[in-house]
Design a protein around this motif. Structure first.
Motif, PDB file in Angstrom:
ATOM      1  N   TYR A  28    -139.350 -26.628 -40.718  1.00 18.26           N
ATOM      2  CA  TYR A  28    -139.292 -25.376 -39.962  1.00 18.26           C
ATOM      3  C   TYR A  28    -140.631 -25.041 -39.324  1.00 18.26           C
ATOM      4  O   TYR A  28    -140.685 -24.631 -38.166  1.00 18.26           O
ATOM      5  N   GLU A  29    -141.714 -25.208 -40.083  1.00 21.00           N
ATOM      6  CA  GLU A  29    -143.046 -24.894 -39.572  1.00 21.00           C
ATOM      7  C   GLU A  29    -143.917 -26.144 -39.613  1.00 21.00           C
ATOM      8  O   GLU A  29    -143.712 -27.020 -40.452  1.00 21.00           O
ATOM      9  N   ALA A  61    -140.033 -25.022 -35.431  1.00 25.19           N
ATOM     10  CA  ALA A  61    -140.999 -24.162 -34.740  1.00 25.19           C
ATOM     11  C   ALA A  61    -141.830 -24.918 -33.709  1.00 25.19           C
ATOM     12  O   ALA A  61    -142.542 -24.297 -32.914  1.00 25.19           O
ATOM     13  N   SER A 111    -144.716 -21.433 -36.369  1.00 34.93           N
ATOM     14  CA  SER A 111    -144.315 -20.826 -37.619  1.00 34.93           C
ATOM     15  C   SER A 111    -143.346 -19.687 -37.382  1.00 34.93           C
ATOM     16  O   SER A 111    -143.184 -19.208 -36.260  1.00 34.93           O
ATOM     17  N   ASP A 112    -142.680 -19.273 -38.449  1.00 32.19           N
ATOM     18  CA  ASP A 112    -141.856 -18.067 -38.403  1.00 32.19           C
ATOM     19  C   ASP A 112    -142.253 -17.198 -39.594  1.00 32.19           C
ATOM     20  O   ASP A 112    -143.124 -17.553 -40.380  1.00 32.19           O
ATOM     21  N   THR A 116    -143.577 -18.381 -45.843  1.00 37.17           N
ATOM     22  CA  THR A 116    -144.935 -18.697 -45.406  1.00 37.17           C
ATOM     23  C   THR A 116    -145.707 -19.429 -46.496  1.00 37.17           C
ATOM     24  O   THR A 116    -145.570 -19.139 -47.682  1.00 37.17           O
TER      25      THR A 116
END
Length: 533
Positions: A28-29, A61, A111-112, A116
Motif C-alpha cells: 500500500y505504501e 500509493a 502513503s495513506d 502508518t
C-alpha cells in the motif's frame, strides 16, 4: 526529496548506490527513486527489480509502480521478509540516463492515513561510473578490458557489477585490484591478487585463495550477504576458501544480510575464513557471524555483535529480536574492543559473552534476577587505568538494564597469560570496580570455583566472583595490591543497534557524486518538496 540538477554528459555507464531503510505498509505504501530529464515536467521510476536490493513491490500509493515496501506485521502474517530490517544497500545502473545534460533525481514516498509505520530513509548516496561483466566474456580474466561492457577494466572510483547468467564465466582477480564497490550476483574468485573496495554485495560466493584478501575501506554497509548460507559455503568450497577479509574503513562498517524465507533466514550466519578489524574501524555484525579460522581486532578497532529489530522467526513467524552470535573456530585475538548485548532473564545459568576462539570473554549468572538487555564491553591488550602496569590488560564494562538486589549475581572473568603485566600472577588476581569516585574493596571470590575462586591451570585463566550488585567498569589486578589510579581510560560510546526511528520521514545526510568523466552540477542547491513528510 529532490536533488539539484546534474550533467551526465560524457558519462556512458552511470550507476547509483545508496544505503536505505524502510518500514511501510506492504503493497500500500512505499518509496521509489525517480528521474526527470525535462526540468521536472515529467518523472520516470528508475530501474527495475534486476538491481541489488532494488524494489520488492508495486505499492498502491505509487500508482502500482515499482518501489520498496514492507512491514514486520504483514511479514509475520504472510510468511515473508519484505521490510528492510535494518540498513540495506541498493545498487543499480542508470544507463537510460547516460549522456543526459540535465538530470533531476528524487525519492518519492507514497502513503495513506490508514496504517502508518516509520517510513523510508537513505544515506551515503553516490553516483559513479561503472562496468558490468559481459555474458560473452572471452575468458575469466578480470583484467581484460573486452570482458566488460564499458570497454575498460573497472577503475578505483568505479563500480564493478557481476550479473548472473546461465553460462557465465566466473571472473578471476589475478593482480591487485581497487574498485569503489562490487556487486557479486554470481561468483567471484581472488587467486593471485587482492581486492580493495568500499563495499561487497555477495549474492553468490566470493572465493579468496590462501594468501589473498579483500580489504574493505568504506563506511556504512561493508559486506552484505544475501543468499550464501554457512551450509552452502561449506558445501561449495569451505575447505579451500581460506583467504582474509580486512575491515579497515573509517567509522562504522556493517556486516548485514538480507532475509529471505527460502534461504537466508535470521538463524543463518555470515561466513568468513579469516577476519581482521583495524585502523579504527567499528564493525557492527547485523547477522550471526561465523569465522572459520582466526578473528583479530587490532588496537583502535571494535567488533560489536548487533541486535535486530523485531523480525519474524522462520519457524513460528512470531516477531522477536535476534541477538546475533559470534563463532570463531580458530583464535579470537582482541587488542581493541569487543561489545555484545544479551537479554538476561530471571534464571540460574551462565550467559556467555565472547566465549569463543579460546578467548573466554565473560559469563554472567543472573542468579534469579531479571537483568534485562545487558551490554558487555571488553577492551583487550591495553591499559585499563592511567597508571601503566597496575592492572591486567583486559578491561571490562557491564551495563544491565535492571540492577539486581541482594545477594547479587555471579560473574566469571577470563584473561590470558599475555594480559598479566610484570609482577602480576594469576594466583593473586582480584577484581575491583570503580563507582566513578573510588575503587571498591576486592569483590568476593566464589571459593567453590577452581582454587579459591581462581582457575590458573589452563588458558584462558579465570576468576569467579559473587554478590555483584553494582555495575561500573571492572579491572583485574594480580599484584596483591588494589589499583590506585583516580582515572580510568575511557570507554568509547558508539551508536546503538536499533534501526533509526523516523519522526519526520526521509533524512538525507550526504549526497556524494563521483565519476571518471565529467559529472557536474548545473543548477542551484534549491530543492523542491514533492510530498509533505
Amino acid at each position: 526529496m529532490q536533488s539539484p540538477a546534474f550533467d551526465f554528459s560524457g558519462l556512458t555507464h552511470p550507476y547509483v548506490k545508496f544505503d536505505l531503510w524502510w518500514e511501510s505498509e506492504y503493497d500500500y505504501e512505499g518509496a521509489s527513486l525517480q528521474a526527470s530529464v525535462d526540468g521536472g515536467a515529467t518523472w520516470e521510476t528508475l530501474g527495475s527489480w534486476d538491481g541489488f536490493n532494488w524494489y520488492n513491490s508495486t505499492p498502491e500509493a505509487l500508482a502500482f509502480e515499482d518501489g520498496w515496501s514492507g512491514d514486520p506485521n504483514t511479514d509475520a502474517n504472510m510468511v515473508a521478509y519484505m521490510a528492510s530490517y535494518g540498513w540495506r544497500t541498493a545498487l543499480h545502473n542508470l544507463y537510460d540516463l547516460a549522456d543526459e545534460p540535465y538530470v533531476l533525481l528524487r525519492f518519492f514516498f507514497g502513503s495513506d492515513a490508514a496504517t502508518t509505520y516509520d517510513g523510508f530513509a537513505f544515506d551515503n548516496f553516490e553516483i559513479r561510473s561503472g562496468c558490468a561483466w559481459l555474458e560473452t566474456a572471452a575468458g575469466d580474466d578480470w583484467h581484460t578490458a573486452g570482458n566488460w561492457d564499458c570497454g575498460h577494466i573497472p577503475g578505483a572510483e568505479e563500480i564493478a557489477l557481476l550479473p548472473w547468467f546461465d553460462d557465465l564465466i566466473t571472473p578471476t582477480i589475478s593482480a591487485n585490484t581497487t574498485v569503489a564497490a562490487v556487486g557479486v550476483e554470481d561468483n567471484l574468485i581472488l587467486d593471485g591478487g587482492d581486492l580493495t573496495t568500499r563495499y561487497v554485495y555477495e549474492y553468490g560466493l566470493v572465493y579468496i585463495a590462501e594468501g589473498h584478501e579483500v580489504n574493505l575501506t568504506g563506511s556504512g554497509n561493508a559486506w552484505e550477504a544475501t543468499w550464501e548460507t554457512k551450509d552452502w559455503w561449506d558445501d561449495q568450497w569451505g575447505a579451500t576458501t581460506n583467504g582474509l577479509v580486512r575491515f579497515s574503513g573509517p567509522g562504522v562498517q556493517r556486516i548485514v544480510h538480507y532475509y529471505d524465507d527460502a534461504y537466508f533466514t535470521p538463524s543463518q550466519y555470515a561466513q568468513f575464513y579469516d577476519v581482521v578489524v583495524e585502523n579504527g574501524s567499528h564493525v557492527e555484525a547485523q547477522s550471526h557471524l561465523h569465522v572459520e579460522r582466526n578473528l583479530t581486532v587490532q588496537p583502535g578497532g571494535t567488533l560489536a555483535m548487533g541486535v535486530s529489530a523485531p523480525v519474524p522467526n522462520e519457524t513460528t513467524w512470531n516477531l522477536q529480536e535476534v541477538e546475533f552470535a559470534l563463532t570463531v573456530n580458530g583464535a579470537l585475538t582482541n587488542n581493541g574492543t569487543l561489545r555484545q548485548q544479551k537479554t538476561l532473564g530471571a534464571a540460574y545459568y551462565d550467559a556467555a559473552f565472547f566465549d569463543t576462539g579460546g578467548y573466554g570473554g565473560l559469563k554472567i549468572n543472573p542468579s534469579g534476577f531479571n537483568l534485562g538487555p545487558t551490554t558487555v564491553q571488553i577492551r583487550g591488550g591495553q591499559e585499563c587505568t592511567t597508571v601503566p602496569g597496575e592492572t591486567l590488560k583486559r578491561c571490562f564494562n557491564i551495563a544491565p538494564t535492571k540492577t539486581p538486589g541482594s545477594p547479587g549475581v555471579a560473574v566469571t572473568f577470563y584473561f590470558s597469560a599475555a594480559d598479566l603485566p610484570a609482577g602480576h600472577t594469576c594466583e593473586n588476581v582480584n577484581l575491583y570496580h570503580h563507582d566513578g569516585i573510588t575503587w571498591s574493596l576486592p569483590i568476593t571470590l566464589d571459593v567453590t570455583y577452581g582454587t579459591a575462586g581462581r582457575q590458573c591451570t589452563t588458558e584462558p585463566y579465570s576468576i569467579r566472583v559473587t554478590g555483584v550488585t553494582d555495575f561500573s567498569p571492572f579491572v583485574l589486578t594480580g599484584s596483591g595490591a588494589a589499583p590506585t589510579a583516580v582515572r580510568l581510560r575511557g570507554f568509547t560510546a558508539w551508536p546503538g543497534f536499533a534501526p533509526v526511528s523516523l519522526t519526520g520521514g526521509i533524512t538525507l545526510s550526504m549526497l556524494a557524486l563521483y565519476g571518471t568523466k565529467r559529472l557536474k552540477r548545473t543548477a542551484s542547491q534549491k530543492r523542491r518538496a514533492h510530498k509533505t513528510f
